[in-house]
Design an enzyme around this catalytic site. Structure first.
Site, mmCIF file in Angstrom:
data_model
loop_
_atom_site.group_PDB
_atom_site.id
_atom_site.type_symbol
_atom_site.label_atom_id
_atom_site.label_comp_id
_atom_site.label_asym_id
_atom_site.label_seq_id
_atom_site.Cartn_x
_atom_site.Cartn_y
_atom_site.Cartn_z
ATOM 1 N N HIS A 18 0.885 -1.175 0.000
ATOM 2 C CA HIS A 18 0.000 0.000 0.000
ATOM 3 C C HIS A 18 0.914 1.213 0.000
ATOM 4 O O HIS A 18 1.690 1.392 0.945
ATOM 5 C CB HIS A 18 -0.888 0.018 1.244
ATOM 6 C CG HIS A 18 -1.740 -1.200 1.369
ATOM 7 N ND1 HIS A 18 -3.044 -1.233 0.944
ATOM 8 C CD2 HIS A 18 -1.471 -2.438 1.854
ATOM 9 C CE1 HIS A 18 -3.548 -2.437 1.174
ATOM 10 N NE2 HIS A 18 -2.615 -3.196 1.728
ATOM 11 N N GLU A 44 -7.253 -12.261 6.047
ATOM 12 C CA GLU A 44 -6.173 -11.682 6.869
ATOM 13 C C GLU A 44 -6.591 -11.888 8.324
ATOM 14 O O GLU A 44 -5.974 -12.654 9.056
ATOM 15 C CB GLU A 44 -5.997 -10.184 6.543
ATOM 16 C CG GLU A 44 -4.927 -9.498 7.402
ATOM 17 C CD GLU A 44 -4.817 -7.985 7.140
ATOM 18 O OE1 GLU A 44 -5.714 -7.396 6.503
ATOM 19 O OE2 GLU A 44 -3.805 -7.395 7.620
ATOM 20 N N ASP A 74 3.380 -5.110 2.522
ATOM 21 C CA ASP A 74 2.102 -4.539 2.973
ATOM 22 C C ASP A 74 2.223 -3.030 3.259
ATOM 23 O O ASP A 74 1.894 -2.218 2.391
ATOM 24 C CB ASP A 74 1.565 -5.298 4.193
ATOM 25 C CG ASP A 74 0.049 -5.230 4.332
ATOM 26 O OD1 ASP A 74 -0.622 -4.687 3.430
ATOM 27 O OD2 ASP A 74 -0.481 -5.745 5.332
ATOM 28 N N ASP A 75 2.687 -2.677 4.460
ATOM 29 C CA ASP A 75 2.825 -1.266 4.864
ATOM 30 C C ASP A 75 4.186 -1.100 5.542
ATOM 31 O O ASP A 75 4.276 -0.995 6.772
ATOM 32 C CB ASP A 75 1.688 -0.900 5.833
ATOM 33 C CG ASP A 75 0.324 -1.076 5.188
ATOM 34 O OD1 ASP A 75 -0.075 -0.210 4.401
ATOM 35 O OD2 ASP A 75 -0.329 -2.110 5.457
HETATM 36 N N1 HPA Z 1 -5.320 -4.918 5.441
HETATM 37 C C1 HPA Z 1 -6.389 -4.182 5.115
HETATM 38 N N2 HPA Z 1 -6.298 -2.935 4.732
HETATM 39 C C2 HPA Z 1 -5.098 -2.360 4.647
HETATM 40 C C3 HPA Z 1 -3.968 -3.058 4.970
HETATM 41 C C4 HPA Z 1 -4.083 -4.413 5.368
HETATM 42 O O1 HPA Z 1 -3.115 -5.143 5.660
HETATM 43 N N3 HPA Z 1 -2.932 -2.207 4.798
HETATM 44 C C5 HPA Z 1 -3.448 -1.031 4.365
HETATM 45 N N4 HPA Z 1 -4.765 -1.119 4.281
HETATM 46 ZN ZN ZN Z 2 -2.669 -5.001 2.623
#
Ligand code: HPA
Ligand code: ZN
Length: 347
Positions: A28, A209, A287-288
């Site tokens: 993201h 998740e 991911d982030d």
């Molecule tokens: N999950 C859901 N939404 C998100 C994530 C994630 O890991 N990272 C940024 N938005």
């Molecule tokens: Zn994500």
């Protein structure tokens, strides 16, 4: 794919993990915004953020679940105003990706986080797209954009967002679904995804998740996605595991994210190895990365150190990342050839 590799010395594995070319399929871009850049943009744009400084902000990155992260992540993104801001954020990520030998990046962005604050869709996509174009020219990284709908918002909001993106569809390769998972099943966006499919866009969605295997099933069968983002909860459903393996549906797994958001108690208990053993097209992603303690190579090295995975799995994961990417067949083959060359050097 049955390549196996002679065991390589444990002390050479980190170098191999770093050197191997790879695709990043789950990043993201707003999650790559480092605290230093948040404060720089906060000053540049005169937007206050409720933290005294970089250190205090970093100390707030102690998450207990997905929502506890999302609250801070959306606050961090509030400093992004101009196309140059979006460019700077994406360029910083792409430089790090290049240093990690990412050859292909398929980058998520969350336009609703910005349009809700009065930032135009054109501003967001212009800045991000320019950075992707420069990455190809200056870094040799192939980069593409995937627009994500926020699942905690309504179907109507998602349709409006698609409408706003309509003039820029040549600058995105697909759509995804992210934000708060539990309570917002994929079905909520069945009609939006059907429309996107008719427009010829690639489709992905976060599922499994924190949410149940049922959400993975409906992402596949209702939304008709080509990849599942995360998907680690799939191991709770044997029939689902068989379906994912049979149809070679890539899972974009994010180990450090899962650790930081308490999806697993620690990296030792991560199920990446189990997913690979079951024949799934699993990949490793960050991911982030600004929030979860590392970019893609850090995800590889920490996960391999914690779980005891080796060179065979490293090859499989990198190869899966190219197979699972949305690049064309020629690009995929070129990247797999480069991967084979790097492994040949390490043997
Ligand atoms: N999950 C859901 N939404 C998100 C994530 C994630 O890991 N990272 C940024 N938005
Ligand atoms: Zn994500």
């Amino acid at each position: 794919m049955t390549n196996t590799f002679r065991p390589i010395a444990a002390d050479r594995l980190p170098a191999l993990l770093a050197a191997m070319p790879k695709a990043e399929l789950h990043i993201h871009i707003e999650g790559s915004l480092e605290p230093e850049l948040i404060f720089a943009l906060s000053q540049r744009n005169g937007i206050a953020i409720p933290y005294a400084g970089v250190e205090e902000l970093r100390r707030a990155y102690a998450f207990t679940n997905l929502q506890s992260f999302l609250d801070i992540y959306y606050a961090g993104a509030s400093v992004l105003i101009t196309a140059q801001d979006f460019y700077d954020m994406a360029w910083a990520y792409l430089r790090k990706a290049a240093a990690d030998n990412v050859a292909r990046a398929e980058i998520f962005f969350d336009p609703q986080t910005h349009t809700a604050r009065g930032v135009d869709m054109a501003t967001v996509i212009d800045g991000l797209h320019r950075a992707c174009a420069d990455a190809q020219k200056q870094l040799g990284v192939s980069a593409a954009l995937i627009l994500c709908f926020l699942r905690h918002l309504s179907e109507e909001d998602a349709f409006q967002t698609l409408e706003q993106a309509q003039p820029f569809l040549d600058k995105i390769i697909g759509v995804g679904l992210d934000s708060s998972e539990v309570g917002h099943p994929p079905e909520k966006f069945a009609r939006v995804f059907a429309r996107c499919r008719a427009l010829g866009l690639h489709l992905v969605a976060h599922a499994g998740e924190e949410g149940p295997p049922a959400y993975v099933w409906s992402a596949l069968d209702v939304l008709k996605v080509e990849r599942i983002d995360h998907g680690v909860q799939s191991v709770r459903d044997a029939a689902l595991m068989q379906r994912l393996a049979r149809d070679r549906i890539p899972l974009t797994v994010c180990p450090l994210s899962n650790q930081k958001l308490c999806v697993f108690p620690d990296l030792q208990h991560h199920n990446l190895g189990r997913l690979l053993e079951a024949g799934l097209v699993a990949t490793v992603n960050s991911d982030d990365p600004a929030y979860f303690g590392g970019y893609i190579n850090e995800n590889f090295t920490q996960t391999f150190a914690a779980t005891g995975l080796g060179a065979t799995q490293a090859y499989q994961l990198a190869r899966n990342s190219f197979e699972g990417s949305f690049g064309d067949a020629t690009q995929k083959q070129q990247l797999i050839d480069r991967l084979d060359e790097v492994f040949a050097k390490f043997e």
